[in-house]
Design a protein around this motif. Structure first.
Motif, PDB file in Angstrom:
ATOM      1  N   LEU A 116       0.823  -1.194   0.000  1.00  0.00           N
ATOM      2  CA  LEU A 116       0.000   0.000   0.000  1.00  0.00           C
ATOM      3  C   LEU A 116       0.863   1.252   0.000  1.00  0.00           C
ATOM      4  CD1 LEU A 116      -2.729  -1.050   2.574  1.00  0.00           C
ATOM      5  CD2 LEU A 116      -2.930  -0.989   0.083  1.00  0.00           C
ATOM      6  N   PRO A 117       0.408   2.332  -0.627  1.00  0.00           N
ATOM      7  CA  PRO A 117       1.215   3.566  -0.634  1.00  0.00           C
ATOM      8  C   PRO A 117       1.264   4.202   0.757  1.00  0.00           C
ATOM      9  CG  PRO A 117      -0.948   3.951  -1.620  1.00  0.00           C
ATOM     10  CD  PRO A 117      -0.840   2.469  -1.397  1.00  0.00           C
ATOM     11  N   LEU A 118       2.340   4.962   0.977  1.00  0.00           N
ATOM     12  CA  LEU A 118       2.517   5.717   2.230  1.00  0.00           C
ATOM     13  C   LEU A 118       2.443   4.812   3.463  1.00  0.00           C
ATOM     14  CD1 LEU A 118       0.299   8.821   1.388  1.00  0.00           C
ATOM     15  CD2 LEU A 118       2.772   8.580   1.080  1.00  0.00           C
ATOM     16  N   THR A 119       2.980   3.591   3.356  1.00  0.00           N
ATOM     17  CA  THR A 119       2.905   2.653   4.484  1.00  0.00           C
ATOM     18  C   THR A 119       3.625   3.197   5.704  1.00  0.00           C
ATOM     19  OG1 THR A 119       2.836   0.828   2.909  1.00  0.00           O
ATOM     20  CG2 THR A 119       3.383   0.282   5.202  1.00  0.00           C
ATOM     21  N   ARG A 120       4.778   3.797   5.488  1.00  0.00           N
ATOM     22  CA  ARG A 120       5.558   4.327   6.607  1.00  0.00           C
ATOM     23  C   ARG A 120       4.793   5.420   7.342  1.00  0.00           C
ATOM     24  NH1 ARG A 120      11.617   6.993   6.087  1.00  0.00           N
ATOM     25  NH2 ARG A 120      11.888   7.502   8.294  1.00  0.00           N
ATOM     26  N   HIS A 121       4.190   6.331   6.584  1.00  0.00           N
ATOM     27  CA  HIS A 121       3.464   7.435   7.219  1.00  0.00           C
ATOM     28  C   HIS A 121       2.209   6.934   7.921  1.00  0.00           C
ATOM     29  CE1 HIS A 121       6.080  10.410   5.339  1.00  0.00           C
ATOM     30  NE2 HIS A 121       5.933   9.765   4.191  1.00  0.00           N
ATOM     31  N   ARG A 122       1.543   5.958   7.346  1.00  0.00           N
ATOM     32  CA  ARG A 122       0.350   5.427   7.985  1.00  0.00           C
ATOM     33  C   ARG A 122       0.707   4.707   9.291  1.00  0.00           C
ATOM     34  NH1 ARG A 122      -2.439   1.774   6.127  1.00  0.00           N
ATOM     35  NH2 ARG A 122      -1.063   0.839   4.588  1.00  0.00           N
ATOM     36  N   ALA A 123       1.861   4.015   9.319  1.00  0.00           N
ATOM     37  CA  ALA A 123       2.281   3.351  10.551  1.00  0.00           C
ATOM     38  C   ALA A 123       2.589   4.372  11.640  1.00  0.00           C
ATOM     39  CB  ALA A 123       3.512   2.482  10.278  1.00  0.00           C
ATOM     40  N   ARG A 124       3.222   5.473  11.282  1.00  0.00           N
ATOM     41  CA  ARG A 124       3.507   6.519  12.264  1.00  0.00           C
ATOM     42  C   ARG A 124       2.224   7.170  12.768  1.00  0.00           C
ATOM     43  NH1 ARG A 124       8.812   9.841  10.011  1.00  0.00           N
ATOM     44  NH2 ARG A 124      10.324   8.134  10.277  1.00  0.00           N
ATOM     45  N   LEU A 125       1.291   7.418  11.846  1.00  0.00           N
ATOM     46  CA  LEU A 125       0.020   8.008  12.252  1.00  0.00           C
ATOM     47  C   LEU A 125      -0.737   7.068  13.173  1.00  0.00           C
ATOM     48  CD1 LEU A 125      -2.147  10.193  12.046  1.00  0.00           C
ATOM     49  CD2 LEU A 125      -2.997   9.062   9.969  1.00  0.00           C
ATOM     50  N   ARG A 126      -0.701   5.745  12.890  1.00  0.00           N
ATOM     51  CA  ARG A 126      -1.381   4.782  13.739  1.00  0.00           C
ATOM     52  C   ARG A 126      -0.775   4.776  15.140  1.00  0.00           C
ATOM     53  NH1 ARG A 126       0.231   0.470  11.526  1.00  0.00           N
ATOM     54  NH2 ARG A 126      -1.207   0.544   9.771  1.00  0.00           N
ATOM     55  N   ALA A 127       0.559   4.793  15.222  1.00  0.00           N
ATOM     56  CA  ALA A 127       1.214   4.803  16.527  1.00  0.00           C
ATOM     57  C   ALA A 127       0.888   6.077  17.296  1.00  0.00           C
ATOM     58  CB  ALA A 127       2.729   4.659  16.347  1.00  0.00           C
ATOM     59  N   TRP A 128       0.890   7.219  16.596  1.00  0.00           N
ATOM     60  CA  TRP A 128       0.553   8.501  17.254  1.00  0.00           C
ATOM     61  C   TRP A 128      -0.882   8.490  17.740  1.00  0.00           C
ATOM     62  CZ3 TRP A 128      -3.034  12.290  15.909  1.00  0.00           C
ATOM     63  CH2 TRP A 128      -2.906  13.516  16.571  1.00  0.00           C
ATOM     64  N   ARG A 129      -1.797   7.942  16.926  1.00  0.00           N
ATOM     65  CA  ARG A 129      -3.218   7.939  17.258  1.00  0.00           C
ATOM     66  C   ARG A 129      -3.493   7.084  18.488  1.00  0.00           C
ATOM     67  NH1 ARG A 129      -5.390   5.311  12.823  1.00  0.00           N
ATOM     68  NH2 ARG A 129      -5.633   3.433  14.057  1.00  0.00           N
ATOM     69  N   ARG A 130      -2.777   5.977  18.646  1.00  0.00           N
ATOM     70  CA  ARG A 130      -3.038   5.063  19.748  1.00  0.00           C
ATOM     71  C   ARG A 130      -2.471   5.555  21.077  1.00  0.00           C
ATOM     72  NH1 ARG A 130      -2.079  -0.969  17.066  1.00  0.00           N
ATOM     73  NH2 ARG A 130      -3.778  -0.827  15.545  1.00  0.00           N
ATOM     74  N   GLN A 131      -1.721   6.631  21.063  1.00  0.00           N
ATOM     75  CA  GLN A 131      -1.145   7.162  22.290  1.00  0.00           C
ATOM     76  C   GLN A 131      -1.941   8.335  22.843  1.00  0.00           C
ATOM     77  OE1 GLN A 131       2.919   8.061  21.362  1.00  0.00           O
ATOM     78  NE2 GLN A 131       3.389   5.964  20.766  1.00  0.00           N
ATOM     79  N   ARG A 132      -3.136   8.558  22.338  1.00  0.00           N
ATOM     80  CA  ARG A 132      -3.959   9.684  22.789  1.00  0.00           C
ATOM     81  C   ARG A 132      -5.425   9.364  22.461  1.00  0.00           C
ATOM     82  NH1 ARG A 132      -0.534  13.153  21.334  1.00  0.00           N
ATOM     83  NH2 ARG A 132       0.883  11.459  20.769  1.00  0.00           N
ATOM     84  N   PRO A 133      -6.385  10.021  23.121  1.00  0.00           N
ATOM     85  CA  PRO A 133      -7.806   9.780  22.824  1.00  0.00           C
ATOM     86  C   PRO A 133      -8.189  10.432  21.501  1.00  0.00           C
ATOM     87  CG  PRO A 133      -7.603  11.446  24.527  1.00  0.00           C
ATOM     88  CD  PRO A 133      -6.209  10.931  24.286  1.00  0.00           C
ATOM     89  N   PHE A 134      -7.732   9.841  20.409  1.00  0.00           N
ATOM     90  CA  PHE A 134      -7.863  10.464  19.095  1.00  0.00           C
ATOM     91  C   PHE A 134      -9.321  10.616  18.680  1.00  0.00           C
ATOM     92  CE2 PHE A 134      -8.373  10.009  14.499  1.00  0.00           C
ATOM     93  CZ  PHE A 134      -7.629  11.085  14.045  1.00  0.00           C
ATOM     94  N   TRP A 135     -10.112   9.537  18.807  1.00  0.00           N
ATOM     95  CA  TRP A 135     -11.482   9.587  18.317  1.00  0.00           C
ATOM     96  C   TRP A 135     -12.337  10.518  19.170  1.00  0.00           C
ATOM     97  CZ3 TRP A 135     -11.539   8.194  13.625  1.00  0.00           C
ATOM     98  CH2 TRP A 135     -10.732   7.159  13.176  1.00  0.00           C
ATOM     99  N   GLY A 136     -12.097  10.548  20.469  1.00  0.00           N
ATOM    100  CA  GLY A 136     -12.815  11.508  21.303  1.00  0.00           C
ATOM    101  C   GLY A 136     -12.512  12.930  20.891  1.00  0.00           C
ATOM    102  N   GLY A 137     -11.231  13.238  20.632  1.00  0.00           N
ATOM    103  CA  GLY A 137     -10.866  14.562  20.175  1.00  0.00           C
ATOM    104  C   GLY A 137     -11.467  14.902  18.826  1.00  0.00           C
TER     105      GLY A 137
END
Length: 317
Positions: free
Chosen positions: A2-23
């Protein structure tokens, strides 16, 4: 692949370290409340004060959502205020943005309040997902700090320093830290009690880790320009022969940093709360007029440029 795999992995890690969906829900709720006053006048239940309130509450919910993303340690306070604002929007705005904005705000606040941070192993596993792994943050730039408070005070007493002023130990603090932040903390944090704790100027709070002989330990961090303590008592808890320090008053001056595993007291002498790194975190910013009484804390480290005491004495059991 998939394209941008590296960036998506970083975004996933960042998202899981904070209440992303609540925000995200709070940002959407605030945006909806901001857009309602722009609807045709015939559609609105009422403009006037309701429209002004919608603008204020909408902006506040957007800011709350951004706070949840960038300051997740303040989620308990931010989510409660967001819930209150969302419920209030039913009354003071156009039925809470025709129910949509209010319901989004309530759902986002509830998600953020119930969110818990990943443990270190889980966070590391989340970062390792995908072919790339984000490197851990390098330690911040070294600062010249004083030695830990018990060490500085006991050394001052042993050296025959006047009891009215404990000598600073900037060089000792820098040597103990090895140029890499604060020195190592004790295995068992000593207990500190004081009848009054009053920071001077704005105090900044957060959560970090300090090194101990048993490995890193999560602590609350309070940074301020100075602090005053009244009826100060410190007692070690390592077992065996215990030592303590007592003073009628104690002042920490110049780049004060407190590393605490637990901190409890009564805000303004009225609201009694207990803060901890894994429980209720301290607010990210504490105004200068806020003080606490009946304070009890487990103190991993205290660093300061200068320590001034009145009536200091050393106790041993």
């Amino acid at each position: 692949m998939l394209p941008l795999t590296r960036h998506r992995a970083r975004l996933r890690a960042w998202r899981r370290q904070r209440p992303f969906w609540g925000g995200l829900l709070l940002v959407l709720a605030g945006t909806e409340l901001l857009l309602v006053p722009l609807a045709p006048v015939g559609v609105l239940v009422g403009l006037g004060l309701g429209g002004i309130a919608a603008l204020g509450i909408g902006a506040a919910l957007i800011v709350a959502g951004l706070f949840l993303w960038w300051l997740p340690q303040a989620r308990a306070y931010v989510s409660v205020h967001a819930l209150l604002l969302s419920v209030l929007s039913f009354v003071v705005t156009n039925l809470g943005g025709f129910f949509v904005g209010a319901l989004l705000g309530i759902a986002g606040g509830a998600l953020a309040f119930g969110w818990t941070p990943l443990r270190d192993a889980e966070a590391e596993e989340a970062e390792e997902e995908g072919p790339y792994r984000r490197s851990p943050d390098a330690p911040g730039p070294p600062r010249v700090l004083a030695a830990a408070l018990p060490v500085a005070l006991v050394a001052a007493l042993a050296g025959g320093a006047p009891p009215a002023r404990a000598a600073t130990a900037v060089a000792a603090g820098a040597g103990a830290s090895g140029g890499q932040g604060p020195p190592a903390a004790a295995r068992t944090p000593p207990t500190v009690t004081t009848s009054l704790f009053a920071p001077r100027g704005f105090a900044l709070a957060g959560v970090t880790e300090v090194a101990t002989v048993d490995g890193p330990r999560r602590v609350l961090v309070l940074k301020m320009a100075a602090a005053s303590l009244r009826d100060y008592r410190l007692r070690t808890r390592d077992g065996g022969r215990e030592y303590g320090l007592a003073a009628r008053s104690l002042e920490l001056r110049g780049d004060v940093t407190l590393y605490l595993t637990r901190f409890s007291g009564c805000i303004e002498g009225l609201l009694c709360v207990t803060f901890s790194p894994d429980g209720l975190p301290a607010p990210p910013v504490v105004p200068p007029f806020v003080f606490m009484t009946q304070v009890s804390a487990e103190q991993a480290l205290v660093t300061s440029d200068e320590i001034v005491t009145d009536g200091l004495r050393l106790e041993a059991s």
